[in-house]
Design a protein around this motif. Structure first.
Motif, short mmCIF file in Angstrom:
data_model
loop_
_atom_site.label_atom_id
_atom_site.label_comp_id
_atom_site.label_asym_id
_atom_site.label_seq_id
_atom_site.Cartn_x
_atom_site.Cartn_y
_atom_site.Cartn_z
N GLU A 151 -1.94 -7.09 -3.27
CA GLU A 151 -2.23 -5.88 -4.03
C GLU A 151 -3.70 -5.77 -4.39
OE1 GLU A 151 0.61 -3.63 -7.06
OE2 GLU A 151 -0.31 -5.40 -7.96
N ALA A 184 6.42 -2.42 -3.38
CA ALA A 184 5.50 -2.76 -4.46
C ALA A 184 5.73 -4.17 -4.97
CB ALA A 184 5.66 -1.75 -5.61
N TRP A 214 8.78 6.17 -1.76
CA TRP A 214 9.06 6.07 -3.19
C TRP A 214 10.47 5.50 -3.37
CZ3 TRP A 214 12.88 9.23 -5.66
CH2 TRP A 214 13.49 10.16 -4.80
N MET A 225 2.28 6.58 -9.25
CA MET A 225 3.67 6.57 -9.70
C MET A 225 4.23 7.98 -9.58
SD MET A 225 4.28 3.40 -10.76
CE MET A 225 5.75 3.58 -11.80
N SER A 235 8.89 5.61 -10.33
CA SER A 235 8.89 4.74 -9.16
C SER A 235 7.47 4.58 -8.63
CB SER A 235 9.78 5.34 -8.06
OG SER A 235 9.48 4.77 -6.79
N PRO A 236 7.10 3.37 -8.20
CA PRO A 236 5.86 3.24 -7.45
C PRO A 236 5.94 4.08 -6.18
CG PRO A 236 6.73 1.09 -8.07
CD PRO A 236 7.81 2.09 -8.34
N THR A 254 10.56 -1.57 -11.64
CA THR A 254 11.39 -0.67 -10.86
C THR A 254 12.67 -1.35 -10.38
OG1 THR A 254 9.49 0.60 -10.10
CG2 THR A 254 11.49 0.76 -8.78
N THR A 287 9.61 -6.83 -10.77
CA THR A 287 8.96 -5.56 -11.07
C THR A 287 9.88 -4.68 -11.91
OG1 THR A 287 9.79 -4.44 -9.12
CG2 THR A 287 7.72 -5.63 -8.87
N HIS A 336 -2.32 2.69 -12.28
CA HIS A 336 -0.91 2.77 -12.67
C HIS A 336 -0.64 3.93 -13.62
CE1 HIS A 336 -1.17 -1.34 -11.14
NE2 HIS A 336 0.15 -1.41 -11.13
N LYS A 381 3.01 -7.28 -4.49
CA LYS A 381 2.51 -7.96 -5.69
C LYS A 381 2.77 -9.46 -5.61
CE LYS A 381 2.81 -7.86 -10.74
NZ LYS A 381 3.43 -7.20 -11.93
N ARG A 435 -1.98 5.19 -3.66
CA ARG A 435 -0.96 4.66 -4.56
C ARG A 435 -0.95 5.38 -5.90
NH1 ARG A 435 0.16 -1.60 -4.76
NH2 ARG A 435 2.07 -0.63 -5.55
#
Length: 239
Positions: free
Chosen positions: A217, A208, A200, A180, A189-190, A27, A25, A222, A212, A178
């Motif tokens: 998910e 997250a 977060w 960001m 950050s998600p 992040t 991901t 997003h 995924k 959910r």
């Protein structure tokens, strides 16, 4: 990613949490990039956290990834009086002690000390890559585990921890919960808004990524990017 061989005792719906894609991901990649940049002139301290899931062994064929309705994850909320990361939601965990045999031992020991968790019935099955946390200069190793026999947990030390809670994954993954968040320095950050908490940062990114990779998910927006301070204020939290 370093993996423990996933045993058959781990439910099928959870096994993909050890998939190599867990660390792909944006992040988590950003966190590692920050680590590389920040550790040129300093050696980070070592820590580990326990990402502990529980739920029925049987998968639900009607849900993404077979996630059972009673699946949850163990989270803590740091006391608002702490000097660093005050009020933040996190996985149980902490710094490596000299007597620890490795990150799994660290994660389990710290979880027991913070939440009263009994090691019996907790089965670690994956160790994710280290992630650097700039404010505290810790290299954090996430340890993913399955809780075969969940027992009561509680706040052990109120000076350090405000809440210990098992958060239902169905609530965490609800698209309405959910979005960001973006901090003042532009870091995104998600985030998950659940049970009066904002999840977060490192914790949100790890969750997250695992959700995924595991296929749990559900489609969410997003493009919904919110100011971090405003999102925290919405649940009565501050930086």
């Amino acid at each position: 990613m370093t993996e423990i061989s996933v045993p058959h005792s781990i439910p099928r719906w959870l096994r993909r949490a050890a998939d190599p894609n867990t660390d792909s991901t944006d992040t988590l990649s950003l966190a590692r990039a920050v680590r590389r940049a920040m550790t040129i002139s300093t050696t980070p301290r070592q820590a580990a956290v326990l990402v502990l899931f529980s739920g029925s062994p049987e998968a639900d064929p009607e849900t993404p990834g077979g996630l059972p309705a009673n699946a949850d994850v163990l989270l803590t909320q740091r006391a608002s009086t702490m000097r660093q990361h005050r009020g933040q939601v996190a996985f149980p965990g902490g710094a490596v002690d000299p007597g620890d045999s490795g990150p799994i031992d660290t994660a389990l020991r710290e979880a027991c000390e913070e939440t009263g968790l009994a090691r019996e019935g907790v089965e670690p099955f994956a160790v994710l890559p280290k992630l650097f946390v700039p404010p505290s200069r810790f290299d954090v190793t996430p340890v993913v585990a399955y809780w075969h026999t969940p027992r009561a947990v509680h706040v052990v030390n109120h000076i350090e921890t405000e809440r210990v809670v098992r958060v239902p994954l169905a609530d965490l993954l609800d698209p309405a919960n959910r979005f960001m968040v973006r901090g003042s320095l532009g870091y995104q950050s998600p985030a998950f808004q659940v049970d009066g908490m904002l999840v977060w940062g490192l914790t949100g990114g790890i969750l997250a990524g695992i959700c995924k990779a595991a296929g749990w998910e559900r489609d969410w927006d997003h493009s919904d990017v919110r100011d971090l301070e405003s999102a925290l204020a919405a649940v009565g939290m501050t930086l």
